[in-house]
Scaffold this motif. Structure first.
Motif, short mmCIF file in Angstrom:
data_model
loop_
_atom_site.label_atom_id
_atom_site.label_comp_id
_atom_site.label_asym_id
_atom_site.label_seq_id
_atom_site.Cartn_x
_atom_site.Cartn_y
_atom_site.Cartn_z
N PRO A 1 0.84 -1.21 0.00
CA PRO A 1 0.00 0.00 0.00
C PRO A 1 0.87 1.25 0.00
O PRO A 1 2.09 1.19 0.17
N LEU B 1 1.08 6.09 4.67
CA LEU B 1 1.35 5.45 5.96
C LEU B 1 2.30 6.29 6.80
O LEU B 1 2.14 6.41 8.02
N TRP C 1 -4.91 -3.18 8.81
CA TRP C 1 -6.08 -2.68 8.09
C TRP C 1 -5.75 -2.44 6.62
O TRP C 1 -6.51 -2.84 5.73
N GLN C 2 -4.62 -1.80 6.35
CA GLN C 2 -4.27 -1.50 4.96
C GLN C 2 -3.92 -2.77 4.19
O GLN C 2 -4.31 -2.93 3.03
#
Length: 260
Positions: free
Chosen positions: A64, A69, A104-105
């Motif tokens: 991701p 992030l 989550w990502q």
């Protein structure tokens, strides 16, 4: 109450609500404001973004968005650093938040056109990779490498912001960023010198800005009158010097390799 008084009362209520929101935002800004100012914090962000961009360009593994992030990690550090609680308590909180964000990502990410399928699958695949590493078998799953990159990104962003905001320590930031950047130099294409140059450029500006603000605070504590334009002049001078240093450094001829 007359009908003419109703619009006036509504207007007064709206104005009070607007003023309250504005005062609340100003109070939050004062609470979160770094000791060295928002300009220094912005330079810190730029410095670490360069490192993360170099990691993404090296294309170690699909993952991701690492820059996003990094921003989340630094925002977490910003949200926690002012709390009057021991660092030994707050740092694990920031790391736990990072683990949750990473899971989550990754749970929504797609590898080779196939969705991971939830946080449970992430944990299971990590466990399989650890089992393969422990037993010496082969595991070609790329998710664990993406997980490692994301963990390194979160640690760089959160700990970098924490050290700088909580303790005013920018050398820890440079150590974290420098390790990541230098690790990528051998994997990046020849034009990747831009990352190194911009990293050094923002680092010099950050050091100059922090030192200027600290000197200004010292003078104010000694009741020495300080020109309000001093900060801007100091930054412009630092910018010019940094540009000259970087340009000269990259224009200098390299020493010939031995045996050539």
């Amino acid at each position: 109450m007359t009908t003419e008084a109703l619009p006036q009362e509504t207007s007064l209520r709206d104005r009070i609500n607007t003023d309250s929101i504005g005062e609340g935002l100003l109070g939050l800004e004062r609470f979160l404001r770094p000791n060295e100012g928002w300009l220094a914090a912005s330079l810190l962000v730029l410095n670490l973004v360069v490192v993360v961009l170099s990691v993404e360009q090296a294309d170690w593994a699909p993952s991701p968005n690492l820059v996003f992030l990094l921003f989340l990690a630094m925002i977490t550090g910003l949200a926690l650093y002012r709390l009057p609680v021991w660092s030994l308590v707050l740092v694990p909180v920031g790391l736990a938040v990072g683990l949750g964000v990473i899971l989550w990502q990754l749970s929504m990410f797609t590898f080779d056109g196939a969705s991971v399928g939830g946080a449970g699958q992430v944990i299971e695949r990590l466990d399989l990779w650890l089992e393969a590493a422990r037993t010496g078998s082969i595991n070609i799953d790329r998710l664990p490498f993406s997980f490692g990159l994301m963990v390194a990104t979160w640690l760089t962003g959160f700990l970098g912001a924490w050290l700088f905001l909580r303790f005013g320590n920018f050398w820890g930031v440079f150590v974290l960023g420098g390790i990541g950047l230098l690790s990528n130099l051998t994997f990046l294409p020849p034009n990747a010198a831009f990352h190194l140059g911009f990293y050094l450029f923002t680092a010099m500006l950050l050091v100059a800005r922090v030192q200027a603000m600290r000197r200004k605070h010292e003078w104010e504590l000694r009741a020495i009158k300080v020109d309000e334009h001093l900060g801007g002049l100091s930054f412009s001078d630092s910018f010019a010097v940094a540009v000259v240093v970087i340009v000269v450094a990259f224009l200098l001829p390299m020493a010939p390799r031995s045996g050539v």
